[in-house]
Design a protein around this motif. Sequence first.
Motif, PDB file in Angstrom:
ATOM      1  N   ARG A   1      -3.984   2.122   2.952  1.00 40.22           N
ATOM      2  CA  ARG A   1      -4.449   0.757   2.679  1.00 40.22           C
ATOM      3  C   ARG A   1      -5.967   0.738   2.611  1.00 40.22           C
ATOM      4  N   PHE A   2      -6.635   1.361   3.594  1.00 37.81           N
ATOM      5  CA  PHE A   2      -8.093   1.318   3.606  1.00 37.81           C
ATOM      6  C   PHE A   2      -8.680   2.232   2.529  1.00 37.81           C
ATOM      7  N   ALA A   3      -7.929   3.239   2.100  1.00 32.51           N
ATOM      8  CA  ALA A   3      -8.440   4.122   1.049  1.00 32.51           C
ATOM      9  C   ALA A   3      -8.550   3.367  -0.271  1.00 32.51           C
ATOM     10  N   ASP A   4      -7.525   2.602  -0.642  1.00 31.79           N
ATOM     11  CA  ASP A   4      -7.553   1.975  -1.974  1.00 31.79           C
ATOM     12  C   ASP A   4      -6.558   0.830  -2.160  1.00 31.79           C
ATOM     13  N   LEU A   5      -5.929   0.367  -1.067  1.00 34.60           N
ATOM     14  CA  LEU A   5      -4.930  -0.716  -1.114  1.00 34.60           C
ATOM     15  C   LEU A   5      -3.653  -0.308  -1.850  1.00 34.60           C
TER      16      LEU A   5
ATOM     17  N   PRO B   1       0.819  -1.229   0.000  1.00 31.75           N
ATOM     18  CA  PRO B   1       0.000   0.000   0.000  1.00 31.75           C
ATOM     19  C   PRO B   1       0.849   1.274   0.000  1.00 31.75           C
TER      20      PRO B   1
ATOM     21  N   ALA C   1      -1.777   2.734   7.048  1.00 29.50           N
ATOM     22  CA  ALA C   1      -3.066   2.062   7.252  1.00 29.50           C
ATOM     23  C   ALA C   1      -4.182   2.838   6.556  1.00 29.50           C
ATOM     24  N   ALA C   2      -4.150   4.163   6.653  1.00 30.88           N
ATOM     25  CA  ALA C   2      -5.195   4.970   6.006  1.00 30.88           C
ATOM     26  C   ALA C   2      -5.141   4.784   4.489  1.00 30.88           C
TER      27      ALA C   2
ATOM     28  N   GLU D   1      -7.451  12.492   8.270  1.00 30.47           N
ATOM     29  CA  GLU D   1      -7.954  11.341   9.021  1.00 30.47           C
ATOM     30  C   GLU D   1      -7.009  10.971  10.173  1.00 30.47           C
TER      31      GLU D   1
END
Lengths: 428, 428
Positions: free
Chosen positions: A299-303, A114, A296-297, A156
């Motif tokens: 990763r969760f946004a779009d990998l 990510p 991490a942000a 975030e």
Amino acid sequence: MLAAELRVSRGVVTDAYQRLIDDGHAAGRGRAGTVVVAAPVLPPSPSPDRPSRSPVITPLPGAEVFDAVRAAPARIDLTPGVPDLTAFPRAAWLRAERAVLEELEPSHFGYGDPRGAPPMRLAVSRWLARNRGIRADPGEIIVVAGVAQALTLLGEVLRHHGVDAVAVEDPGSLGARQHLRHGGLATPPVPVDDDGLLVSELRAPAVLLTPAHQFPMGVVLGGSRRRELMSWASSGGIVLEDDYDAEHRYDRAPVPAVRSMLPEVCYMGSVSKLLAPALRVGWLLAPPPFFADLVAAKRFADLGNPVLAQLVLARLMENGELERQLRVVRGRHRRRRDAMIRALASELPSAVVHGAAAGLHLTVTFDADVDDVELAAAALAEGVKVQPLSWHRQRPGRAGLVLGYAARTATEIAEGVAVLGRLVGPSP
Amino acid sequence: MLAAELRVSRGVVTDAYQRLIDDGHAAGRGRAGTVVVAAPVLPPSPSPDRPSRSPVITPLPGAEVFDAVRAAPARIDLTPGVPDLTAFPRAAWLRAERAVLEELEPSHFGYGDPRGAPPMRLAVSRWLARNRGIRADPGEIIVVAGVAQALTLLGEVLRHHGVDAVAVEDPGSLGARQHLRHGGLATPPVPVDDDGLLVSELRAPAVLLTPAHQFPMGVVLGGSRRRELMSWASSGGIVLEDDYDAEHRYDRAPVPAVRSMLPEVCYMGSVSKLLAPALRVGWLLAPPPFFADLVAAKRFADLGNPVLAQLVLARLMENGELERQLRVVRGRHRRRRDAMIRALASELPSAVVHGAAAGLHLTVTFDADVDDVELAAAALAEGVKVQPLSWHRQRPGRAGLVLGYAARTATEIAEGVAVLGRLVGPSP
């Protein structure tokens, strides 16, 4: 040949051709010569009762304003923040893509890191060292979908770290402010003068600023302000640096990034102003307290960003194509800037011009009593797209316009500024 | 030639070559013939004292688990959810990219529509009509960075609409659950049986489900369950449909999407399982109550997907290349599925096999007292990467493994399953 015919030096002819190419009247075809391009400038559409209200350009723009303005038809688009898109290096891009597709291991088509593809993170770290004076390990870099995404990710993560407000420059980018507010952060305004942000006025736990070329006023953060900022940061202030068009500087050496002196800075840059916004590629550097949470942000946004374009860009950054491209467009952008300054001097003499030393736009302010939203709305009705300065202000201040020149020909620029001059009228 | 030499039919030789190509032992070179590829299968690395604890495969995986597993070295990667990446149509991609770069208007390199490039939205709407029975206007489609981003955007928007929980299938995707939770939503589990989700057990205001091929159990949402779901939706329930690998169905016609019967469904799909996860392209359809907010969420996420890759993909979808690609990999995936079923029957006879009719993975469950996290950790120590079924469970249930076959050769599959068989030991 033409030089001999006209009895002038070859340099004069080359310059004249270059001027024609810059203006879109001619197109270079290498050894095949230069061809004249049909690019008629249409007269403004008639608008007998000039509308003072526009459905698009309004005093209090919402989140959709930039999309609405983009979709509005216009003959001459002087929206700031876009480089010369006709210069996109299509052939070099395709060559790099072919090489990437020939060499790529199948596993790279799978889910990836990510933080970005390792070759891209290495290329960015070298680019930042060469061009921005920043020493950063590839492991500290997160490849992101432009500065817009970097701001959303930072918003975030800062909120999760208990930050509820990020101070912003005033005037400062409306778009950046919208992104931070969407993330639930307050954006208290801090005034900007000729030396940049008034660091002594900072009260929020964090600040977003554009030190190399302040948006929209175009000033550089001065030396004593930089020292004040470093002292503010050393007492716990969080600095977010948006280095949005630092590579476009015309008349003197580039200004180093604050990040080059202060490793604790969260630093953002992108290829939007170097190559093309449509690529949606940028980078984010963050110090250890925020780094893992930002990964991490992301990763969760779009990998993670798409891999192919990262590998193509990494090649263009490593093989010198991107720097070559920058040299090419820098010359063209400078000539367009000069064309805009000339047009403003003759058509809009009452305007004060700001930020000519660098970037892709100029900002003008008016002494007189001008409503810049009405002015921009009237200009759009005449087919000329500009941004009112008041969009980028939170507190009252001089009216003005933000005028992009990089993506337009000198002829379009002259024509667009002439429309503005007609609308503003003669100086009192 | 070889057929004549061996006195067998040409079809038998072609099949044999195909098997070799599928196994990675040979590579087709078109009219240039077939070449043998050196792909030695290494013996397992020695592990005298088999570790029962792994730093990577643990009972309570965190947000970073998939990155950590990906980074862990392994000889044979049976991670589910990845198609045959060696089949990526590199030549067709490059041809389409050249055509796009030749035709593209310069303005398309600028900032674009956050909903996606119009040609891509049109291509997706036609793809969904042809392949998934869905009639949707291009104006209803948002191009996103894969289903992962779609889930994050939906989570954000649903939360703003007062939704605090999205029910999920149990067992169901750990990754999807992590995305929803990161967005601040609870994910109450709803049991799955041979007809899919037990709709009668739904208590939350919204549900995420995989009706065409349930992950990880591989069942299809049955007809009566579909009717129950439609009735639940008509009384206000919000349905999120993840159509993640619907195109990969082997032994019967594709199952239509729930969205094809129920326009109120929020529908997600992507090219991750069709072509490659690294492209990070997918689509999100949403009904009017959520659409504008999802567009705003996408705008703030990244201002829209990168444009070049959208235009390349749109071409591949419109000129039949993507459907051709799907036919090619479907045959190969089916043979690999068969190889895994054979290997499981001989090496792991105690395991019950689920979900063989479609997809890119199989799930096996064990009757006996097996700790699937320990088993997956031990397999990784022997160089074989698999996922424990318990990762995808919220409530206790049978132990098992989720085994991807699509990206591996038949030889690798046999070798990997043999390792699992050795670790589980003979049936009691």
